[in-house]
Design an enzyme around this catalytic site. Structure first.
Site, PDB file in Angstrom:
ATOM      1  N   SER A 240      60.712  60.056 143.861  1.00  0.00           N
ATOM      2  CA  SER A 240      59.432  60.706 144.168  1.00  0.00           C
ATOM      3  C   SER A 240      59.028  60.345 145.583  1.00  0.00           C
ATOM      4  O   SER A 240      58.788  59.161 145.893  1.00  0.00           O
ATOM      5  CB  SER A 240      58.345  60.247 143.207  1.00  0.00           C
ATOM      6  OG  SER A 240      57.068  60.511 143.754  1.00  0.00           O
TER       7      SER A 240
ATOM      8  N   HIS B 181      61.777  64.699 143.971  1.00  0.00           N
ATOM      9  CA  HIS B 181      60.551  64.982 143.225  1.00  0.00           C
ATOM     10  C   HIS B 181      59.369  64.995 144.193  1.00  0.00           C
ATOM     11  O   HIS B 181      59.161  64.048 144.942  1.00  0.00           O
ATOM     12  CB  HIS B 181      60.360  63.898 142.169  1.00  0.00           C
ATOM     13  CG  HIS B 181      59.217  64.093 141.229  1.00  0.00           C
ATOM     14  ND1 HIS B 181      59.290  64.904 140.112  1.00  0.00           N
ATOM     15  CD2 HIS B 181      57.971  63.558 141.229  1.00  0.00           C
ATOM     16  CE1 HIS B 181      58.138  64.861 139.474  1.00  0.00           C
ATOM     17  NE2 HIS B 181      57.315  64.053 140.127  1.00  0.00           N
TER      18      HIS B 181
ATOM     19  N   ASP C  26      55.313  65.395 144.514  1.00  0.00           N
ATOM     20  CA  ASP C  26      54.047  65.315 143.773  1.00  0.00           C
ATOM     21  C   ASP C  26      52.901  65.985 144.525  1.00  0.00           C
ATOM     22  O   ASP C  26      52.441  65.453 145.534  1.00  0.00           O
ATOM     23  CB  ASP C  26      53.693  63.841 143.532  1.00  0.00           C
ATOM     24  CG  ASP C  26      54.604  63.192 142.508  1.00  0.00           C
ATOM     25  OD1 ASP C  26      55.198  62.146 142.827  1.00  0.00           O
ATOM     26  OD2 ASP C  26      54.733  63.755 141.414  1.00  0.00           O
TER      27      ASP C  26
ATOM     28  N   MET D 137      49.099  66.977 144.562  1.00  0.00           N
ATOM     29  CA  MET D 137      47.838  66.562 143.931  1.00  0.00           C
ATOM     30  C   MET D 137      46.665  67.208 144.673  1.00  0.00           C
ATOM     31  O   MET D 137      46.662  67.238 145.897  1.00  0.00           O
ATOM     32  CB  MET D 137      47.710  65.040 143.970  1.00  0.00           C
ATOM     33  CG  MET D 137      48.864  64.315 143.292  1.00  0.00           C
ATOM     34  SD  MET D 137      48.658  62.524 143.367  1.00  0.00           S
ATOM     35  CE  MET D 137      50.197  61.974 142.632  1.00  0.00           C
TER      36      MET D 137
ATOM     37  N   HIS E  61      56.155  68.952 141.237  1.00  0.00           N
ATOM     38  CA  HIS E  61      55.272  68.550 140.141  1.00  0.00           C
ATOM     39  C   HIS E  61      53.831  68.845 140.558  1.00  0.00           C
ATOM     40  O   HIS E  61      53.274  68.156 141.403  1.00  0.00           O
ATOM     41  CB  HIS E  61      55.472  67.047 139.880  1.00  0.00           C
ATOM     42  CG  HIS E  61      54.603  66.467 138.819  1.00  0.00           C
ATOM     43  ND1 HIS E  61      54.470  65.105 138.634  1.00  0.00           N
ATOM     44  CD2 HIS E  61      53.790  67.060 137.907  1.00  0.00           C
ATOM     45  CE1 HIS E  61      53.615  64.892 137.637  1.00  0.00           C
ATOM     46  NE2 HIS E  61      53.189  66.045 137.191  1.00  0.00           N
TER      47      HIS E  61
ATOM     48  N   MET F 264      50.115  68.739 140.092  1.00  0.00           N
ATOM     49  CA  MET F 264      48.958  68.103 139.434  1.00  0.00           C
ATOM     50  C   MET F 264      47.718  68.748 140.041  1.00  0.00           C
ATOM     51  O   MET F 264      46.964  68.125 140.792  1.00  0.00           O
ATOM     52  CB  MET F 264      49.013  66.592 139.662  1.00  0.00           C
ATOM     53  CG  MET F 264      50.089  65.920 138.850  1.00  0.00           C
ATOM     54  SD  MET F 264      50.578  64.300 139.490  1.00  0.00           S
ATOM     55  CE  MET F 264      51.764  64.811 140.744  1.00  0.00           C
TER      56      MET F 264
ATOM     57  N   MET G 248      54.741  62.247 131.093  1.00  0.00           N
ATOM     58  CA  MET G 248      54.151  61.269 132.001  1.00  0.00           C
ATOM     59  C   MET G 248      54.140  59.896 131.318  1.00  0.00           C
ATOM     60  O   MET G 248      53.629  59.765 130.204  1.00  0.00           O
ATOM     61  CB  MET G 248      52.739  61.667 132.389  1.00  0.00           C
ATOM     62  CG  MET G 248      52.647  62.939 133.191  1.00  0.00           C
ATOM     63  SD  MET G 248      53.593  62.891 134.725  1.00  0.00           S
ATOM     64  CE  MET G 248      52.918  61.457 135.559  1.00  0.00           C
TER      65      MET G 248
ATOM     66  N   GLY H 201      48.411  60.627 139.203  1.00  0.00           N
ATOM     67  CA  GLY H 201      47.513  60.494 140.340  1.00  0.00           C
ATOM     68  C   GLY H 201      47.956  59.471 141.361  1.00  0.00           C
ATOM     69  O   GLY H 201      47.604  59.575 142.542  1.00  0.00           O
ATOM     70  N   PHE H 202      48.772  58.498 140.933  1.00  0.00           N
ATOM     71  CA  PHE H 202      49.177  57.434 141.854  1.00  0.00           C
ATOM     72  C   PHE H 202      50.571  56.924 141.528  1.00  0.00           C
ATOM     73  O   PHE H 202      50.998  56.974 140.364  1.00  0.00           O
ATOM     74  CB  PHE H 202      48.189  56.268 141.765  1.00  0.00           C
ATOM     75  CG  PHE H 202      46.769  56.683 142.049  1.00  0.00           C
ATOM     76  CD1 PHE H 202      45.909  57.015 141.002  1.00  0.00           C
ATOM     77  CD2 PHE H 202      46.314  56.789 143.341  1.00  0.00           C
ATOM     78  CE1 PHE H 202      44.617  57.430 141.243  1.00  0.00           C
ATOM     79  CE2 PHE H 202      45.011  57.211 143.611  1.00  0.00           C
ATOM     80  CZ  PHE H 202      44.153  57.540 142.563  1.00  0.00           C
ATOM     81  N   GLY H 203      51.256  56.400 142.532  1.00  0.00           N
ATOM     82  CA  GLY H 203      52.519  55.713 142.302  1.00  0.00           C
ATOM     83  C   GLY H 203      52.252  54.236 142.071  1.00  0.00           C
ATOM     84  O   GLY H 203      51.121  53.775 142.202  1.00  0.00           O
ATOM     85  N   GLY H 204      53.303  53.501 141.668  1.00  0.00           N
ATOM     86  CA  GLY H 204      53.182  52.043 141.554  1.00  0.00           C
ATOM     87  C   GLY H 204      52.391  51.550 140.358  1.00  0.00           C
ATOM     88  O   GLY H 204      52.008  50.369 140.318  1.00  0.00           O
TER      89      GLY H 204
ATOM     90  N   ASP I 274      58.290  60.430 134.068  1.00  0.00           N
ATOM     91  CA  ASP I 274      57.657  60.222 135.367  1.00  0.00           C
ATOM     92  C   ASP I 274      56.581  59.146 135.317  1.00  0.00           C
ATOM     93  O   ASP I 274      55.556  59.312 134.660  1.00  0.00           O
ATOM     94  CB  ASP I 274      57.032  61.564 135.804  1.00  0.00           C
ATOM     95  CG  ASP I 274      56.531  61.545 137.237  1.00  0.00           C
ATOM     96  OD1 ASP I 274      55.867  62.530 137.635  1.00  0.00           O
ATOM     97  OD2 ASP I 274      56.805  60.565 137.952  1.00  0.00           O
ATOM     98  N   GLY I 275      56.845  58.039 136.064  1.00  0.00           N
ATOM     99  CA  GLY I 275      55.831  57.010 136.184  1.00  0.00           C
ATOM    100  C   GLY I 275      56.315  55.653 135.695  1.00  0.00           C
ATOM    101  O   GLY I 275      56.683  55.481 134.544  1.00  0.00           O
ATOM    102  N   GLY I 276      56.383  54.680 136.609  1.00  0.00           N
ATOM    103  CA  GLY I 276      56.764  53.323 136.232  1.00  0.00           C
ATOM    104  C   GLY I 276      58.222  53.161 135.841  1.00  0.00           C
ATOM    105  O   GLY I 276      58.576  52.216 135.131  1.00  0.00           O
TER     106      GLY I 276
ATOM    107  N   GLY J  98      59.551  56.449 142.086  1.00  0.00           N
ATOM    108  CA  GLY J  98      58.991  56.403 143.426  1.00  0.00           C
ATOM    109  C   GLY J  98      59.111  55.016 144.018  1.00  0.00           C
ATOM    110  O   GLY J  98      60.053  54.700 144.766  1.00  0.00           O
ATOM    111  N   SER J  99      58.187  54.125 143.635  1.00  0.00           N
ATOM    112  CA  SER J  99      58.165  52.783 144.233  1.00  0.00           C
ATOM    113  C   SER J  99      59.453  52.027 143.970  1.00  0.00           C
ATOM    114  O   SER J  99      59.933  51.299 144.852  1.00  0.00           O
ATOM    115  CB  SER J  99      56.948  52.005 143.722  1.00  0.00           C
ATOM    116  OG  SER J  99      56.789  52.189 142.335  1.00  0.00           O
TER     117      SER J  99
HETATM  118  C1  DX5 Z   1      52.256  60.112 139.560  1.00  0.00           C
HETATM  119  C2  DX5 Z   1      53.429  60.930 140.011  1.00  0.00           C
HETATM  120  C3  DX5 Z   1      54.729  60.171 139.983  1.00  0.00           C
HETATM  121  C4  DX5 Z   1      54.743  58.919 140.860  1.00  0.00           C
HETATM  122  C5  DX5 Z   1      55.819  57.972 140.381  1.00  0.00           C
HETATM  123  O1  DX5 Z   1      51.178  60.928 139.278  1.00  0.00           O
HETATM  124  O2  DX5 Z   1      53.566  62.103 139.244  1.00  0.00           O
HETATM  125  O3  DX5 Z   1      55.799  61.025 140.340  1.00  0.00           O
HETATM  126  O4  DX5 Z   1      54.920  59.242 142.174  1.00  0.00           O
HETATM  127  O5  DX5 Z   1      55.762  56.794 141.121  1.00  0.00           O
HETATM  128  P1  DX5 Z   1      56.242  55.407 140.522  1.00  0.00           P
HETATM  129  O6  DX5 Z   1      57.701  55.565 140.196  1.00  0.00           O
HETATM  130  O7  DX5 Z   1      55.995  54.446 141.625  1.00  0.00           O
HETATM  131  O8  DX5 Z   1      55.439  55.123 139.288  1.00  0.00           O
HETATM  132 ZN    ZN Z   2      55.427  63.266 139.571  1.00  0.00          ZN
END
Ligand code: DX5
Ligand code: ZN
Length: 230
Positions: A12, A37, A39, A41, A70, A72, A141, A146-149, A177-179, A199-200
């Site tokens: 991501s 990917h 994102d 928003m 993606h 959002m 999800m 809304g956020f990475g990490g 997607d996420g974590g 992502g992170s």
């Molecule tokens: C969050 C995004 C994810 C996010 C994943 O709303 O849809 O794609 O960037 O980031 P990590 O892998 O750091 O959780």
């Molecule tokens: Zn995403």
């Protein structure tokens, strides 16, 4: 032809250097990414603002694999043609984004893209049941969007398994997607996911001019997932 359910890693770019997206996309692909990917928003559907169709069009020449967009955002329908025109291969809309998701998915395919359906952690996977003929991907999800990490929501693993059973042999990807990292990747792969967004866990510690850490992270996540794949 059998449907490709092998593990695919989709970094991501929300975790990438915003000032260097083109080089970052090329770097993660050279380091083994299967998809990229993106994102999107809008600060309304989620409490954060990222980028729109113009940015997608700008990175398109730098993405040689699959541009996995993606959304959002709410509403979705007014923007489908713009993202399709920007070169999205897959456009994923949230089931929670509006009352007419059936029409939205039809419009995404009508625009020549693959259609994805995203489900927030509070939404039962059964919401996808009436839409299975309209989708190419379900994005589960594993964080609140809304956020990475953020931390991985373990309760979603059971939802992934239920979705996998529901999909059966249909040609539908299960994206998570996420974590996602080398610890959580085996959990989602064992439950039936084949596309892992990270992502992170991918971009941490590397850079477009120092991409080796990207490759090491992608390889580690892939190996952990593939070893656990159902
Ligand atoms: C969050 C995004 C994810 C996010 C994943 O709303 O849809 O794609 O960037 O980031 P990590 O892998 O750091 O959780
Ligand atoms: Zn995403």
């Amino acid at each position: 032809m059998t449907f490709d359910r092998s593990i695919k890693i989709a970094p991501s770019i929300l975790a990438a250097d915003f000032a260097n997206f083109g080089a970052e996309c090329r770097a993660v692909e050279q380091q083994g990414a299967d998809w990229v990917h993106v994102d999107v928003m809008d600060g309304h559907f989620v409490p954060n603002i990222t980028f729109g169709p113009a940015m997608c069009a700008a990175i398109r020449p730098h993405v040689k694999t699959v541009m996995d967009v993606h959304l959002m955002i709410a509403p979705v329908d007014p923007y489908i043609d713009a993202f399709a025109g920007a070169g999205a291969d897959i456009i994923t809309a949230h089931v929670e984004a509006g009352p007419h998701v059936h029409r939205t998915l039809q419009a995404i395919r009508g625009a020549g893209c693959k259609a994805g359906l995203a489900l927030n952690p509070g939404t039962p996977v059964a919401a996808a049941t009436p839409l299975l003929d309209l989708i190419d991907l379900v994005c589960v999800m594993t964080v609140n969007p809304g956020f990475g990490g953020q931390s991985f929501i373990h309760a979603q693993v059971a939802q992934i398994a239920a979705l996998r059973a529901m999909i059966g042999d249909r040609p539908i990807h299960i994206e998570v997607d996420g974590g996602v990292d080398p610890v959580t990747a085996p959990l989602v792969a064992a439950a039936g996911a084949d596309v892992l967004v990270a992502g992170s866990a991918v971009f941490r510690g590397g850079a477009a001019d120092n991409p080796a850490p990207y490759g090491a992270a992608i390889a580690k996540i892939r190996a952990a997932a593939a070893a656990a794949q159902a």
